[in-house]
Each structure stands twice: as structure tokens, then as C-alpha cells.
Design an enzyme around this catalytic site. Structure first.
Site, PDB file in Angstrom:
ATOM      1  N   ASP A   1      -1.793  -9.486  -4.626  1.00  0.00           N
ATOM      2  CA  ASP A   1      -2.908  -9.016  -5.446  1.00  0.00           C
ATOM      3  C   ASP A   1      -2.823  -7.524  -5.737  1.00  0.00           C
ATOM      4  O   ASP A   1      -3.755  -6.954  -6.326  1.00  0.00           O
ATOM      5  CB  ASP A   1      -4.239  -9.334  -4.772  1.00  0.00           C
TER       6      ASP A   1
ATOM      7  N   ASP B   1      -5.076   5.826   1.363  1.00  0.00           N
ATOM      8  CA  ASP B   1      -4.433   4.600   1.804  1.00  0.00           C
ATOM      9  C   ASP B   1      -2.918   4.691   1.620  1.00  0.00           C
ATOM     10  O   ASP B   1      -2.426   5.018   0.533  1.00  0.00           O
ATOM     11  CB  ASP B   1      -4.991   3.424   0.996  1.00  0.00           C
ATOM     12  N   ASN B   2      -2.180   4.410   2.677  1.00  0.00           N
ATOM     13  CA  ASN B   2      -0.713   4.333   2.626  1.00  0.00           C
ATOM     14  C   ASN B   2      -0.054   5.515   1.917  1.00  0.00           C
ATOM     15  O   ASN B   2       0.772   5.322   1.009  1.00  0.00           O
ATOM     16  CB  ASN B   2      -0.281   3.040   1.937  1.00  0.00           C
TER      17      ASN B   2
ATOM     18  N   GLU C   1      -3.820   7.911   5.998  1.00  0.00           N
ATOM     19  CA  GLU C   1      -3.734   6.642   6.722  1.00  0.00           C
ATOM     20  C   GLU C   1      -2.262   6.222   6.676  1.00  0.00           C
ATOM     21  O   GLU C   1      -1.843   5.434   5.843  1.00  0.00           O
ATOM     22  CB  GLU C   1      -4.639   5.587   6.066  1.00  0.00           C
TER      23      GLU C   1
ATOM     24  N   PHE D   1     -11.447  -9.584   3.131  1.00  0.00           N
ATOM     25  CA  PHE D   1     -11.375 -10.682   2.177  1.00  0.00           C
ATOM     26  C   PHE D   1     -12.673 -11.471   2.040  1.00  0.00           C
ATOM     27  O   PHE D   1     -12.724 -12.428   1.284  1.00  0.00           O
ATOM     28  CB  PHE D   1     -10.245 -11.644   2.587  1.00  0.00           C
TER      29      PHE D   1
END
EC number: 2.4.99.16
Length: 694
Positions: A381, A416-417, A445, A556
Site C-alpha cells: 500500500d 518516518d524511516n 525514526e 490497520f
């Protein structure tokens, strides 16, 4: 690093050629050399590699250290001169450690935010050299007259210094006369040599010669929140979500999530981190537990950003409007909480970027776009960004997005990442944003290799996630906490999150309630910044089979929690977290990173460390000492002897002192060797405050 008063050309091993033998008359004392008369090396604060400047936060106690020496036995002194962003200068004397390694240090607490300059200055300390020699020789009756005359001449020099206060000059003038007076015997002269008030004159304003002026270096001092904070993470869509009669769940909104803010503030958290709040893609949307078959009403992962409803600058319509978000930020601020927003530079397959800028993604030979992977995990996704095809275009868009959220009141971004994006991109983005808004904080992160994590911190990230969640044994924690305080403290500020939606370690899965207490206590006391993800208070410890994450992962699906019912049953860790945060607020030693000292115990499951700050550097004007004794085995009762180096906080070995357990309120008299018994099922951690002597 070699510090010199002149520009020198660095030498590599290959560039060094044999030095020809010269006659003694060839030596030229004033010629340019790579080595000054008093070398100053191995300075800190510094960032390894020399390409980036070290950093600190306002109110942080920063150690300034250097190695300095000279030939022979004459004594030297070392200063560090600080240049504040406002232009003010201050001079700080370093103390010799006398450890056989010629190391010197002092500690300073910069309060003004901005770029500071600092320079080390080493010098021959003429008074100290004389004082030492005269004390020995006059007492022994060796060269007494000579030593007295040398001292008188030093005092004559000092008297001529117009910057020296008139009271000092008069006192030194009188002392010089006495040293030369034959009617004053050697015993009386020795009293002058040993006079602490005269020594204090020269400590404050030393008589110097052979000065080495080091190169000027920089230290970036950022706002306190860049280094100190208690973080709490929740999903706004779960706060206020409710199950409808047909079994589906209606999403919470920013308005319903506001109702949770007072409880977060009451626990003492001052940063609230929100996962992405943007529209979620529908193509390849994930279902519960990361499955590939979502059902109608499944919300998908917030990190699958973008749909026909908008991208990174839009609000998910289920959460409300941009005005609702701004109201949420204001409400949080009214509770003393800053909102941190997730910055995830990636896209769902139906993000507007995919159609408008396909060059920002990687197209495979079969014509499809590569989705994200972190083997064995797959993220069908999410499309990762390709930074090679149009770096200028995407960089401009990323900067626009960050500026957009800053305009809505956000000054903290959890990234993020970041380790999957080019390092130079982050260096550019963070420096550009901080040039406009120095108060903006970026948290990396990045659970990656040490070199990558450390390079991100060097490039500008104010905070970093760490390996804390996987450091659980006594030996692991001793090494980990010591490294954070010593090896990387000049550039990496750790955020000790105890758990995340993706990280539920075996320690928490099988450690039960004691494990949750132990991990929270160590995180809250081990570093000035730590965090928890919502549900930690409820001991949510059931993992998805074969994975290191919670079953029914909130990434989720919606998570319906009854906070009030858990507290009413006594099944909530919230009171314990509240107490930990209260202790952190009340004890300035816990708001420092570099002051940790690991001590000893006879049990391989009893971790012992202390944090201490001196009264002169404490904002309260009082010394503050905290001793943490933790049973890291959540399945047992442990009893052992604990051995403390009490000299760390100025208590001589063997001297008794009073401690208060800040968790239970109990008081004991301790010394450097103490018996402890820690029951994992009641109170597995002592957090002890050393009472000041009256």
C-alpha cells in the site's frame, strides 16, 4: 585535532617525508610548526569526522574537555572562552584531572539559544609553578631566598595589571614587600605561599605566558524541548471512536480526541505524537493485522498516505478539517502539550503525486511502480520515493509540505524511516527549515545500523530513536546507557520510546506487568527524553503470531479502549507513569543526558546507575542526586549487595547518607555498600533521592 595559533597544512601519512638532521643552530623558535609550545588536542564537544558542529539544548550541562601539556615540570592552565550568540564572552577555567593522561575539563550550562563559539586557551601558569616549587623548597630550606624573590617578582607583575582589582593589587604589593623583607622569617613567607586567598586571585586572573590560542569552534544550542520531553503517542481516529449498531466503527475526530488531552497532560506528558493524519489510499489498502483483504469500513494504514481526497498537505476527512486540526493544536497547547506530527515521505498508489509526478517513483521493467519493502515485511500500500530522477522537484515539494504544517502550529516532526532517504537531503531540509524556524525539532525514526543512525544525527536531526527496546539485560543496559552519555552525546539525543505500534518486544510480551514498570522506569530516568505508545498503560502485550508487534495492530484498525474502567479496576499503569513524570519534573538531574554513572551489584539482574548535578550548575541552586536500582528480571524476587562510588556526588567512601524512595516514600540510611531486595511483582525499581546534608 591539533590546535595552533597559525594556519597549518594537515599532513597525511603519505605526505610525510624524512626530516633532515639539522645542527642545533638551525632551530628557529618563531618558525611556523604544526605543534605549538603547549599542545591542545582531543577537544570536546566535537563531532567525529569534523564536518558537523556539536549540539546541546538550552540548560544542558555541557562538558568542555581537552588534552593539554608542555615539556618539563612547569605547570600549565587551560581556559575555554565562550562566545554567546548575543556577542557576550565568558572565560571558564578547566581543572586538571590528574589521571596521568593530561586531561582537563569543566562544565558549562549555556542557556541562550543559537550558535555559540568556543576556543581553548592553554598557557604556562607562572604562579602555580612558583607556588608548587616554593612550597617544597622553602619548607625544606632549599633556595628559600631565591624562591621568595621569584614570588615577589611575580606579584610585581600582577600589581602592574590594571585589569586586576585595586584591593588585589594592594594585597599583592604588601605580600611582595614581605617576601623581600629579611625580618620576615621563612615560616611567615611560607604562609604567604600557602595563602588560599592569594591563590584565589591567580585562579581568577592567572599570570600567563607561552599562550596557545586554539581554533574557534561552534556549538549549536537549541531549545530545551529538542533534548527534554515526555512523549505520548495516540491515533486520533481511535480516540472517541465508537461501535455502531451494525457492528462497524465510526472514526474518532480531532474534536473527540481533544477529550483525551487532559488525561495525557495529567500523566505529565508534554509532547503528543500523532501518526499521519492525511487521507489514506484505497488501492492495495491493508486490512486488520496487515492482511491484503480489507473489508468495507477498514480504515487502512495512516502511513499509506494519499488518495483522491488529497495528499501530504490534506487532512483525512474522517478526522475533520484543517480548522479542526488547528483547534486541536491550540487545545493541546493550553494543556501544556506540544503536538508532534509524523512526516512520512512516501505515497499510497492513489496519491496525487503518482499521477502528477511519476518520476518521483521507481518504475520496474514490467511498467509497475515498486512498492516499499523491509524484508520480510512488504508494504503493497506504499510507494517509496525515488530521489534520483528529480531531486530538486521533490525536495521543493517536501519543503513546501513541512512549511505548510509549521503554519498550522506544528514545531515537532517525527520523521518516518529517514534512513531510506539520502543523507544530504535531510541535511539540506533540516538546515533550511531551522534557518527560518530554529525552534522546529526533527526526530529520526531510524532503527538502522549505528553509522546510519549517527550520521542522521550529525546531519541535523535533533532527536533519534535508539536500540533501547532491544537492550534488556543488565549488561546490555549498562553498555547502552553509558554509550549514550559519553560516545554520542555531543551530537545524538536519544528518545527512549518503550514501545511503538510496530515494536512489542519479547520482554514486554512475556514480562507481564512488572516488565512494563521496569521498562518505563529505566526509560524515564535513563535519558531526558522518552516516550510511550497508547495502550502501554493497559499492558497490551499480546503479539501477532510470528511478529514483534501487537495483535490487532492499531496501524490497520480502530482501537477501542476504556481508560476510565481500567483505572477504576486498578488495571492501569497510568498512576505509575504519572509519578515517573512528576519525579522527572522535580529532579533536574534527570533532565540531563551526560551525567550518568553506572555502579555495581553482585547480581546479574540488578542494574544500578546514578545521575547527579552539582549545586553550581543546578537551576534550583541545590545539588541533585538520583540513584536507580532496577531488577531487570520481571519474573523473580532478587536480593543482593549494591556497591556505589559515592565520590561521584561528593560523599566520601564509607560515609552514611539518607535516601528517599521516590516511588514508595520509604526512607533509609545508605552508604557505599547496601543490601537491597527488589520484588518484581510489587516494586521492581528503586528511584532514590539522596538527601542533602544540613
Amino acid at each position: 585535532m591539533v590546535t595552533t595559533t597559525r594556519a597549518t597544512r594537515p599532513l597525511s601519512w603519505r605526505s610525510i617525508s624524512p626530516v633532515p638532521v639539522r645542527e642545533a643552530t638551525d632551530f628557529q623558535p618563531n618558525r611556523t610548526t604544526a605543534t605549538p609550545r603547549i599542545p591542545v588536542t582531543l577537544i570536546s564537544p566535537a563531532v567525529p569526522g569534523g564536518s558537523f558542529r556539536p549540539s546541546a539544548y538550552a540548560g544542558e550541562i555541557v562538558p568542555f574537555r581537552a588534552v593539554a601539556f608542555r615539556e618539563g615540570h612547569d605547570l600549565i592552565g587551560v581556559h575555554v572562552r565562550l562566545f554567546a550568540p548575543s556577542g557576550d564572552e565568558s572565560l571558564h577555567r578547566l581543572r586538571a584531572l590528574h589521571d596521568g593522561f593530561d586531561r582537563w575539563e569543566t562544565a558549562v550550562t549555556p542557556l541562550e539559544e543559537g550558535v555559540w563559539g568556543f576556543r581553548f586557551e592553554a598557557f604556562a601558569d607562572d604562579f602555580a609553578t612558583w607556588e608548587h616549587a616554593a612550597d617544597l623548597k622553602i619548607a625544606a630550606g632549599v633556595d628559600a631566598a631565591l624562591m621568595r624573590e621569584i614570588g615577589a617578582r611575580l606579584f610585581d607583575r600582577a600589581v602592574k595589571e590594571k585589569s586586576r582589582p585595586i584591593t588585589e593589587r594592594r594585597r599583592l604589593e604588601s605580600a611582595a614587600v614581605s617576601l623581600r623583607d629579611s625580618a620576615v622569617d621563612d615560616d611567615a613567607a611560607l604562609e604567604i605561599v600557602r595563602d588560599p586567598s592569594i591563590a584565589a586571585f591567580f585562579t581568577a586572573r592567572p599570570l600567563t605566558s607561552l599562550m596557545t590560542l586554539g581554533e574557534r569552534h561552534e556549538l549549536l544550542v537549541e531549545r530545551e524541548r529538542a533534548g527534554v520531553g515526555a512523549w505520548y503517542e495516540f491515533f486520533p481516529r481511535s480516540e472517541g471512536a465508537r461501535r455502531l449498531k451494525d457492528g462497524t466503527i465510526k472514526s474518532g475526530t480531532f474534536r473527540t480526541a481533544m477529550k483525551r488531552l487532559p488525561a495525557v497532560a495529567a500523566m505529565g506528558f508534554d509532547v503528543l505524537y500523532l501518526p499521519p493524519i492525511h487521507p489514506i489510499g484505497r488501492l492495495n489498502r491493508k486490512g486488520p493485522n496487515n492482511t491484503l483483504d480489507p473489508k468495507p469500513g477498514d480504515p487502512g494504514s495512516p502511513w499509506a498516505i494519499g488518495s483522491d481526497e488529497g495528499g501530504h498537505d490534506a487532512i483525512h476527512p474522517d478526522l475533520g478539517t484543517l480548522a479542526d486540526f488547528r483547534a486541536f493544536v491550540r487545545a493541546a497547547r493550553a494543556e501544556g502539550i506540544e503536538v508532534a506530527l509524523d512526516l512520512a515521505l512516501q505515497a499510497a498508489p492513489d496519491h496525487p503525486w503518482v499521477a502528477a509526478h511519476p518520476e518521483w517513483f521507481t518504475t520496474l521493467p514490467d511498467g509497475t511502480i515498486a512498492y516499499a519493502e523491509n524484508p520480510p515485511k512488504k508494504y503493497q500500500d506504499i510507494y517509496p520515493i525515488n530521489f534520483d530522477n528529480d531531486p530538486e522537484g521533490f525536495s521543493a515539494e517536501a519543503l513546501r509540505v513541512v512549511r505548510h504544517w509549521i503554519a498550522q502550529g506544528v514545531a515537532i516532526f517525527r520523521v518516518d524511516n529517514p534512513h531510506t532517504k539520502p543523507l544530504q537531503f535531510w541535511e539540506w531540509l533540516i538546515s533550511t527549515v531551522n534557518a527560518e524556524r530554529p525552534d522546529v525539532v526533527f526526530l529520526a525514526e531510524a532503527f538502522s545500523r549505528p553509522a546510519v543512525m549517527q550520521s542522521l544525527a550529525k546531519a541535523g536531526f535533533q532527536q533519534s530513536y535508539t536500540y533501547f527496546t532491544w537492550r534488556n539485560t543488565k549488561a546490555e543496559l549498562e553498555e547502552f546507557l553509558t554509550g549514550l552519555a559519553t560516545e554520542t552525546a555531543d551530537f545524538l539525543r536519544p528518545n527512549l520510546f518503550v514501545n511503538t505500534p510496530d515494536i512489542l518486544t519479547e520482554y514486554l510480551q512475556y514480562g507481564g506487568r512488572p516488565g512494563y514498570k521496569i521498562r518505563a522506569a529505566i526509560a524515564a530516568t535513563g535519558a531526558p527524553t522518552y516516550g510511550v505508545y497508547a495502550g502501554y498503560e493497559l499492558y497490551e502485550n499480546v503479539a501477532r503470531p510470528g511478529a514483534e508487534e501487537n495483535i490487532d495492530n492499531e496501524k490497520f484498525e480502530y482501537k477501542l479502549r476504556d481508560w476510565a474502567a481500567a483505572e477504576a479496576r486498578g488495571d492501569s499503569l497510568a498512576p505509575y507513569l504519572t509519578r515517573l513524570n512528576q519525579i522527572r519534573r522535580e529532579h533536574p538531574a534527570l533532565r540531563q543526558l551526560r551525567n550518568i554513572s553506572v555502579h555495581w551489584s553482585d547480581d546479574d539482574a540488578i542494574l544500578v546507575f546514578s545521575k547527579w548535578i552539582d549545586a553550581a550548575l543546578s537551576p534550583s541552586g541545590h545539588a541533585d542526586t538520583i540513584i536507580v536500582v532496577a531488577n531487570v528480571d520481571p519474573h523473580s524476587v532478587r536480593q543482593t549487595m549494591v556497591h556505589l562510588d559515592t565520590r561521584v556526588w561528593g560523599v566520601p567512601s564509607g560515609t552514611p547518607f539518607e535516601v528517599e524512595d521516590l516511588i514508595t516514600g520509604e526512607h533509609w540510611t545508605w552508604s557505599d555498600h547496601n543490601f537491597v531486595r527488589l520484588d518484581a511483582f510489587t516494586e521492581p525499581v528503586h528511584i532514590l533521592h539522596v538527601k542533602e546534608s544540613r
